[in-house]
Design a protein around this motif. Structure first.
Motif, PDB file in Angstrom:
ATOM      1  N   LYS A 110      -4.078  -1.124  -4.344  1.00 33.37           N
ATOM      2  CA  LYS A 110      -5.010  -0.099  -3.869  1.00 33.37           C
ATOM      3  C   LYS A 110      -5.749  -0.605  -2.631  1.00 33.37           C
ATOM      4  O   LYS A 110      -5.792  -1.812  -2.369  1.00 33.37           O
ATOM      5  CB  LYS A 110      -6.001   0.250  -4.976  1.00 33.37           C
ATOM      6  N   MET A 111      -6.339   0.321  -1.887  1.00 34.31           N
ATOM      7  CA  MET A 111      -7.037  -0.048  -0.658  1.00 34.31           C
ATOM      8  C   MET A 111      -8.140  -1.069  -0.913  1.00 34.31           C
ATOM      9  O   MET A 111      -8.360  -1.976  -0.096  1.00 34.31           O
ATOM     10  CB  MET A 111      -7.612   1.203   0.005  1.00 34.31           C
ATOM     11  N   ASN A 112      -8.817  -0.944  -2.052  1.00 31.00           N
ATOM     12  CA  ASN A 112      -9.913  -1.874  -2.331  1.00 31.00           C
ATOM     13  C   ASN A 112      -9.421  -3.277  -2.717  1.00 31.00           C
ATOM     14  O   ASN A 112     -10.229  -4.180  -2.927  1.00 31.00           O
ATOM     15  CB  ASN A 112     -10.846  -1.320  -3.409  1.00 31.00           C
ATOM     16  N   GLU A 113      -8.101  -3.461  -2.808  1.00 30.47           N
ATOM     17  CA  GLU A 113      -7.538  -4.782  -3.098  1.00 30.47           C
ATOM     18  C   GLU A 113      -7.085  -5.512  -1.839  1.00 30.47           C
ATOM     19  O   GLU A 113      -6.755  -6.700  -1.897  1.00 30.47           O
ATOM     20  CB  GLU A 113      -6.335  -4.646  -4.044  1.00 30.47           C
TER      21      GLU A 113
ATOM     22  N   LEU B 128       0.829  -1.209   0.000  1.00 32.93           N
ATOM     23  CA  LEU B 128       0.000   0.000   0.000  1.00 32.93           C
ATOM     24  C   LEU B 128       0.864   1.261   0.000  1.00 32.93           C
ATOM     25  O   LEU B 128       0.604   2.209  -0.761  1.00 32.93           O
ATOM     26  CB  LEU B 128      -0.920   0.004   1.224  1.00 32.93           C
TER      27      LEU B 128
ATOM     28  N   ARG C 249       2.270   1.985  -3.202  1.00 33.70           N
ATOM     29  CA  ARG C 249       1.212   2.131  -4.211  1.00 33.70           C
ATOM     30  C   ARG C 249       1.252   1.031  -5.265  1.00 33.70           C
ATOM     31  O   ARG C 249       0.942   1.243  -6.432  1.00 33.70           O
ATOM     32  CB  ARG C 249       1.305   3.507  -4.883  1.00 33.70           C
TER      33      ARG C 249
END
Length: 276
Positions: A251-254, A245, A248
């Protein structure tokens, strides 16, 4: 003198490859050197319809019908002749007279059982952030590539050192075999292992181990950390995901899906070890 005329083999290169029917790739690997000066053992994982043969005395071939890089490495170790062996993949190019720093390092480090070296990328840069002097391998082993590993054959056989065949390309967990192998090395107080700051080989800048955000890597790394750390595995899983994270790379939704992949890797390893 052609090495095939010698009764003693000071250095043998153990090459892992798959589905080869021609020795053309070997000539590319040794394009900076005289191929006849080196003793080579090739493990070719293949099918009975695609066999590799060698008519050259200094190049031996074993066609294996198993799969997995770690199985290839173990088969090579068991069938090697050289006093010192060097692990190799089929996509590397050796630097000119690469054997000299290897043999000189063993002459200087007389108690060494294992010595690792440096890789130069195809764009002429260091593959990793290497130490600038000879050092004990326990300070550096987590970053070592297999193509940088050399060893005294008798020491490895005597200490029953093997690659874990559940790990590595072509296996259940497609990463981590070098880390586990060298972890056993540094734990064994009878083995002396060093890093020597000499370049011996050239490789493309990236390897399969660099795809750190992939499900393949997370699945394998979670199993590896469970094997190494047991119930503390989740500390390493969360640290890895936090790093991805921060950089980068995910992503947060992963995050949720990556945690599921990690859990599946741990569960798969547990099931395999308990025979489920």
């Amino acid at each position: 003198m052609n090495i095939s005329e010698k009764t003693k083999i000071p250095l043998e290169i153990l090459v892992a490859t798959t589905n080869r029917t021609s020795l053309g790739f070997i000539y590319k690997m040794f394009k900076n050197n005289a191929l006849e000066d080196y003793h080579i053992l090739i493990i070719n994982q293949t099918s009975k319809e695609r066999l590799l043969h060698s008519e050259t005395k200094n190049i031996r071939v074993i066609n294996s019908f198993e799969k997995g890089l770690s199985r290839s490495r173990n088969l090579a170790i068991q069938n090697a002749f050289g006093d010192i062996c060097l692990l190799a993949d089929d996509d590397v190019v050796y630097l000119e007279h690469f054997e000299k720093p290897i043999l000189e390092s063993y002459n200087k480090l007389t108690d060494a059982d294992i010595i690792t070296f440096k890789t130069l990328t195809s764009v002429k840069k260091p593959y990793s952030n290497y130490p600038n002097q000879v050092t004990s391998l326990d300070r550096f082993y987590r970053k070592v590539l297999s193509i940088e590993i050399s060893f005294k054959r008798e020491s490895v056989l005597k200490n029953n050192l093997k690659f874990d065949e559940l790990f590595g390309l072509g296996s259940v967990f497609q990463d981590g075999e070098n880390r586990l192998f060298l972890n056993e090395v540094v734990k064994n107080k009878q083995i002396k292992a060093y890093f020597s700051p000499e370049y011996i080989v050239m490789h493309e800048p990236l390897s399969s181990s660099d795809d750190v955000a992939s499900d393949r890597f997370i699945f394998a790394r979670s199993a590896l950390n469970y094997k190494l750390h047991g119930v503390f595995v989740w500390l390493y899983v969360f640290r890895l995901i936090a790093s991805l994270l921060r950089k980068r790379l995910i992503k947060m939704n992963e995050v949720s899906s990556k945690i599921k992949v990690a859990n599946q890797g741990i569960k798969t390893y547990k099931d395999l070890k308990h025979g489920k």
